[in-house]
Design a protein around this motif. Structure first.
Motif, PDB file in Angstrom:
ATOM      1  N   PHE A 103     -22.817 -26.869 -38.328  1.00  0.00           N
ATOM      2  CA  PHE A 103     -24.077 -27.527 -38.689  1.00  0.00           C
ATOM      3  C   PHE A 103     -24.599 -28.389 -37.544  1.00  0.00           C
ATOM      4  N   LEU A 104     -23.710 -29.139 -36.911  1.00  0.00           N
ATOM      5  CA  LEU A 104     -24.130 -29.964 -35.771  1.00  0.00           C
ATOM      6  C   LEU A 104     -24.723 -29.098 -34.664  1.00  0.00           C
ATOM      7  N   ASN A 105     -24.018 -28.024 -34.313  1.00  0.00           N
ATOM      8  CA  ASN A 105     -24.511 -27.134 -33.267  1.00  0.00           C
ATOM      9  C   ASN A 105     -25.848 -26.505 -33.648  1.00  0.00           C
ATOM     10  N   TYR A 106     -25.973 -26.086 -34.899  1.00  0.00           N
ATOM     11  CA  TYR A 106     -27.208 -25.438 -35.344  1.00  0.00           C
ATOM     12  C   TYR A 106     -28.398 -26.387 -35.220  1.00  0.00           C
ATOM     13  N   PHE A 107     -28.259 -27.581 -35.793  1.00  0.00           N
ATOM     14  CA  PHE A 107     -29.385 -28.512 -35.781  1.00  0.00           C
ATOM     15  C   PHE A 107     -29.647 -29.088 -34.396  1.00  0.00           C
ATOM     16  N   LEU A 108     -28.592 -29.300 -33.628  1.00  0.00           N
ATOM     17  CA  LEU A 108     -28.774 -29.775 -32.269  1.00  0.00           C
ATOM     18  C   LEU A 108     -29.464 -28.713 -31.419  1.00  0.00           C
ATOM     19  N   GLY A 109     -29.039 -27.465 -31.577  1.00  0.00           N
ATOM     20  CA  GLY A 109     -29.691 -26.366 -30.858  1.00  0.00           C
ATOM     21  C   GLY A 109     -31.153 -26.219 -31.247  1.00  0.00           C
ATOM     22  N   LYS A 110     -31.423 -26.368 -32.525  1.00  0.00           N
ATOM     23  CA  LYS A 110     -32.808 -26.278 -33.010  1.00  0.00           C
ATOM     24  C   LYS A 110     -33.666 -27.393 -32.401  1.00  0.00           C
ATOM     25  N   GLU A 111     -33.115 -28.592 -32.355  1.00  0.00           N
ATOM     26  CA  GLU A 111     -33.838 -29.723 -31.782  1.00  0.00           C
ATOM     27  C   GLU A 111     -34.073 -29.518 -30.284  1.00  0.00           C
ATOM     28  N   LEU A 112     -33.071 -28.980 -29.593  1.00  0.00           N
ATOM     29  CA  LEU A 112     -33.223 -28.735 -28.163  1.00  0.00           C
ATOM     30  C   LEU A 112     -34.284 -27.675 -27.892  1.00  0.00           C
ATOM     31  N   LYS A 113     -34.320 -26.610 -28.700  1.00  0.00           N
ATOM     32  CA  LYS A 113     -35.344 -25.576 -28.531  1.00  0.00           C
ATOM     33  C   LYS A 113     -36.740 -26.157 -28.738  1.00  0.00           C
ATOM     34  N   LYS A 114     -36.865 -27.009 -29.749  1.00  0.00           N
ATOM     35  CA  LYS A 114     -38.159 -27.646 -30.022  1.00  0.00           C
ATOM     36  C   LYS A 114     -38.576 -28.523 -28.840  1.00  0.00           C
ATOM     37  N   SER A 115     -37.611 -29.209 -28.265  1.00  0.00           N
ATOM     38  CA  SER A 115     -37.889 -30.065 -27.118  1.00  0.00           C
ATOM     39  C   SER A 115     -38.341 -29.245 -25.916  1.00  0.00           C
ATOM     40  N   VAL A 116     -37.686 -28.113 -25.684  1.00  0.00           N
ATOM     41  CA  VAL A 116     -38.058 -27.249 -24.563  1.00  0.00           C
ATOM     42  C   VAL A 116     -39.471 -26.718 -24.756  1.00  0.00           C
ATOM     43  N   LYS A 117     -39.797 -26.279 -25.962  1.00  0.00           N
ATOM     44  CA  LYS A 117     -41.147 -25.784 -26.241  1.00  0.00           C
ATOM     45  C   LYS A 117     -42.182 -26.884 -25.995  1.00  0.00           C
ATOM     46  N   TYR A 118     -41.855 -28.108 -26.410  1.00  0.00           N
ATOM     47  CA  TYR A 118     -42.760 -29.235 -26.213  1.00  0.00           C
ATOM     48  C   TYR A 118     -42.966 -29.498 -24.726  1.00  0.00           C
ATOM     49  N   ARG A 119     -41.880 -29.456 -23.954  1.00  0.00           N
ATOM     50  CA  ARG A 119     -41.980 -29.695 -22.511  1.00  0.00           C
ATOM     51  C   ARG A 119     -42.815 -28.618 -21.830  1.00  0.00           C
ATOM     52  N   VAL A 120     -42.618 -27.362 -22.225  1.00  0.00           N
ATOM     53  CA  VAL A 120     -43.380 -26.253 -21.640  1.00  0.00           C
ATOM     54  C   VAL A 120     -44.862 -26.416 -21.949  1.00  0.00           C
ATOM     55  N   MET A 121     -45.186 -26.742 -23.191  1.00  0.00           N
ATOM     56  CA  MET A 121     -46.597 -26.947 -23.563  1.00  0.00           C
ATOM     57  C   MET A 121     -47.192 -28.103 -22.763  1.00  0.00           C
ATOM     58  N   LYS A 122     -46.430 -29.163 -22.592  1.00  0.00           N
ATOM     59  CA  LYS A 122     -46.913 -30.332 -21.863  1.00  0.00           C
ATOM     60  C   LYS A 122     -47.157 -29.983 -20.398  1.00  0.00           C
ATOM     61  N   MET A 123     -46.257 -29.188 -19.802  1.00  0.00           N
ATOM     62  CA  MET A 123     -46.434 -28.787 -18.408  1.00  0.00           C
ATOM     63  C   MET A 123     -47.667 -27.884 -18.251  1.00  0.00           C
ATOM     64  N   LYS A 124     -47.878 -26.980 -19.196  1.00  0.00           N
ATOM     65  CA  LYS A 124     -49.042 -26.100 -19.137  1.00  0.00           C
ATOM     66  C   LYS A 124     -50.323 -26.919 -19.236  1.00  0.00           C
ATOM     67  N   LYS A 125     -50.295 -27.920 -20.108  1.00  0.00           N
ATOM     68  CA  LYS A 125     -51.472 -28.778 -20.269  1.00  0.00           C
ATOM     69  C   LYS A 125     -51.765 -29.546 -18.998  1.00  0.00           C
ATOM     70  N   ARG A 126     -50.716 -30.040 -18.328  1.00  0.00           N
ATOM     71  CA  ARG A 126     -50.909 -30.762 -17.066  1.00  0.00           C
ATOM     72  C   ARG A 126     -51.499 -29.857 -15.991  1.00  0.00           C
ATOM     73  N   ARG A 127     -51.060 -28.595 -15.975  1.00  0.00           N
ATOM     74  CA  ARG A 127     -51.577 -27.663 -14.957  1.00  0.00           C
ATOM     75  C   ARG A 127     -53.053 -27.356 -15.183  1.00  0.00           C
ATOM     76  N   LYS A 128     -53.474 -27.316 -16.461  1.00  0.00           N
ATOM     77  CA  LYS A 128     -54.876 -27.051 -16.759  1.00  0.00           C
ATOM     78  C   LYS A 128     -55.759 -28.223 -16.352  1.00  0.00           C
ATOM     79  N   ASP A 129     -55.207 -29.436 -16.471  1.00  0.00           N
ATOM     80  CA  ASP A 129     -55.991 -30.633 -16.137  1.00  0.00           C
ATOM     81  C   ASP A 129     -56.046 -30.796 -14.658  1.00  0.00           C
TER      82      ASP A 129
END
Length: 129
Positions: A103-129
């Motif tokens: 359970f720890l690995n599952y939820f931690l992995g899920k949180e990390l994936k969400k964080s990576v997606k957020y970082r990628v979106m943020k980087m794409k937004k910075r490149r557009k600006d």
């Protein structure tokens, strides 16, 4: 023949216990190294990018990856320990630990994936600006 089997069993028990200790030590190394590397990385990232997020947010996301690896080694150590001395108590304990760590690995992995997606979106937004 029985003497040979008993010596073999004793050697396997010894090697199993040694393997369990080594796997737990590797897990500890990952945790300690992960904490040190994460503190350094978090401070560097925080210094380069001003953000609304507190420092511990960077720490949690970076350390999470190290923790997942450490938990895998601890689970392997518990598995080896149970193989070496398979009592009912050890089997129940292994089942509980495996369930908790899964359970720890599952939820931690899920949180990390969400964080990576957020970082990628943020980087794409910075490149557009």
């Amino acid at each position: 023949m029985n003497e040979f089997i008993e010596r073999l069993r004793a050697n396997l028990d010894t090697w199993g216990e040694l393997t369990e200790i080594v796997l737990n030590a590797i897990s500890l190394v990952f945790i300690v190294y992960g904490v040190i590397a994460t503190i350094i990385t978090s401070i560097k990232i925080r210094g380069r990018f001003s953000s609304k997020h507190p420092l511990h947010t960077f720490f949690r996301m970076t350390f999470g990856g190290w923790l997942v690896v450490a938990l895998e080694f601890q689970l392997a150590a518990d598995l080896v320990g149970t193989i070496v001395s398979p009592t009912s108590g050890h089997l129940i304990e292994l089942g509980a630990i495996a369930l908790i760590r899964t359970f720890l690995n599952y939820f931690l992995g899920k949180e990390l994936k969400k964080s990576v997606k957020y970082r990628v979106m943020k980087m794409k937004k910075r490149r557009k600006d």
